[in-house]
Scaffold this motif. Structure first.
Motif, PDB file in Angstrom:
ATOM      1  N   SER A   1       0.833  -1.213   0.000  1.00 15.65           N
ATOM      2  CA  SER A   1       0.000   0.000   0.000  1.00 15.65           C
ATOM      3  C   SER A   1       0.864   1.258   0.000  1.00 15.65           C
ATOM      4  O   SER A   1       0.584   2.213  -0.733  1.00 15.65           O
TER       5      SER A   1
ATOM      6  N   ASP B   1      -7.124   0.081   3.146  1.00 15.87           N
ATOM      7  CA  ASP B   1      -6.268   0.527   2.066  1.00 15.87           C
ATOM      8  C   ASP B   1      -6.400   2.021   1.824  1.00 15.87           C
ATOM      9  O   ASP B   1      -5.436   2.678   1.472  1.00 15.87           O
TER      10      ASP B   1
ATOM     11  N   GLU C   1      -3.564  -5.062  -7.222  1.00 12.90           N
ATOM     12  CA  GLU C   1      -2.787  -5.476  -6.060  1.00 12.90           C
ATOM     13  C   GLU C   1      -3.385  -6.720  -5.413  1.00 12.90           C
ATOM     14  O   GLU C   1      -4.605  -6.844  -5.316  1.00 12.90           O
TER      15      GLU C   1
HETATM   16 MG   LIG Z   1      -1.931  -3.069   2.040  1.00 12.36          MG
END
Ligand SMILES: [Mg+2]
Ligand SMILES: Nc1nc2c(ncn2[C@@H]2O[C@H](COP(=O)(O)OP(=O)(O)OP(=O)(O)O)[C@@H](O)[C@H]2O)c(=O)[nH]1
Length: 331
Positions: A70, A106, A155
């Motif tokens: 992140s 996130d 991701e």
């Molecule tokens: Mg993360």
């Protein structure tokens, strides 16, 4: 309850193409819907968006929990935005227990990106799908591209099959690793290493700078063992997302990868192969879902599975009989 039409939840294609974020969000909700009666409108919508997709740079990012994904996406993404990109971040969360908090998590880990008008962040729980993979993430990516996002970062946490799925839907797959645990290559499965176009050693700052250099050398050695003669030789780059070092080098590698893949139609060929692989992934998923959903077949499937687990029937023979049942179902 009878199925009602969901026309009110199908956003106008023109709004999505114009970059209307709310329209895009509504489109994604429709695309990700698991309701049977949402499938057709979702597919029609995607079909309309498809000609407008495909122009983005697609980056896949994975790595173990806490490796710095992140933080990296935030730092790297903000640079890309400063350079004029519009960025979509799509996170696949393979553990259903975590998915409740992951979106919020996130967004708080990527505060600048979350605030930027040039970014779009979306997390998809992968629960209820095969292999811990968000089945619709590829479609969501296409919708984001049609909405004008020209950089997509997909991701996932480095567990299960979601890494393979991410590598299968992106142009460039980055594996994030952290210094310190590098000696045994952090238990990274060989197949995952082999897919990496760029291995990024994170947290190369402060006391971790030395260990990061060691990890970089270790991964370079490991990569050279199975470097094949493709258009792009994989590389290892150390960076610090907190201090901003190494990020330019990574951006430069992404550019060079793009140039290398543009030669001889390598990128087009890769995307074509991915689309084809995705087709078969979807076919498999759909068939298995149909098997489990069909009450007329389910008991027979269960009985066959029991025989297999009792080792009185081979998996091959049981699979053939199950497929036979499915084929004969509507005959
Ligand atoms: Mg993360
Ligand atoms: N020193 C240093 N710490 C970092 C760096 N990047 C991330 N971290 C720290 O590492 C921890 C995990 O970072 P995240 O970015 O949340 O990692 P992640 O891979 O997204 O974690 P999950 O989403 O839980 O899988 C945090 O405490 C970060 O502050 C870096 O470049 N340098």
């Amino acid at each position: 309850m009878t199925a009602r039409p969901h026309a009110d939840r199908v956003p106008p294609v023109a709004d999505i193409l114009a970059g209307d974020r709310r329209a895009l969000a509504t489109a994604i909700t429709l695309i990700e819907s698991t309701r049977e009666d949402d499938r057709e409108p979702a597919e029609d919508l995607l079909q309309a968006l498809l000609p407008h997709a495909g122009k983005a740079v697609r980056l896949g990012i994975s790595g173990a929990p806490g490796v710095g994904k992140s933080t990296f996406i935030e730092a790297f993404g903000m640079r890309a935005i400063a350079a004029g990109r519009r960025l979509a971040v799509l996170a696949i969360d393979p553990s259903s227990e975590r998915s409740g908090g992951s979106i919020l998590g996130d967004k708080t880990r990527m505060p600048e990106l979350a605030r930027s008008g040039q970014s779009f962040i979306r997390a998809s729980p992968a629960s209820g799908t095969l292999g811990g993979v968000a089945r619709r993430t590829r479609d969501v990516m296409l919708a984001c591209e049609a909405a004008g996002f020209d950089l997509v970062m997909v991701e996932t946490v480095g567990v299960g099959q979601s890494e393979a799925a991410v590598a299968d839907m992106t142009d460039l797959y980055m594996l994030l690793v952290q210094p310190g645990a590098g000696d045994e290559l952090q238990g990274i499965k060989r197949g995952v290493m082999e897919r990496a176009d760029i291995v990024v050693v994170t947290k190369a700052d402060g006391a971790l700078e030395g260990p990061a250099a060691h990890a970089k050398a270790d991964f370079e050695a490991a990569l050279s063992l199975h470097a094949d003669e493709g258009p792009w030789p994989p590389c290892v780059i150390a960076c610090s997302s907190l201090e901003g070092t190494g990020l330019d080098e990574i951006a430069d590698a992404v550019e060079r990868h793009r140039t290398a893949m543009a030669k001889d139609g390598a990128l087009e060929a890769k995307r074509a192969a991915q689309a084809s692989a995705w087709l078969w992934r979807e076919v498999e998923d759909s068939l298995v879902a149909a098997l489990h959903a069909d009450e007329r077949i389910a008991p027979a499937v269960e009985a066959l599975e029991a025989e297999v687990t009792a080792q009185t029937l081979t998996p091959g023979a049981a699979a053939r009989r199950i497929v036979q049942r499915l084929l004969e179902r509507d005959a």
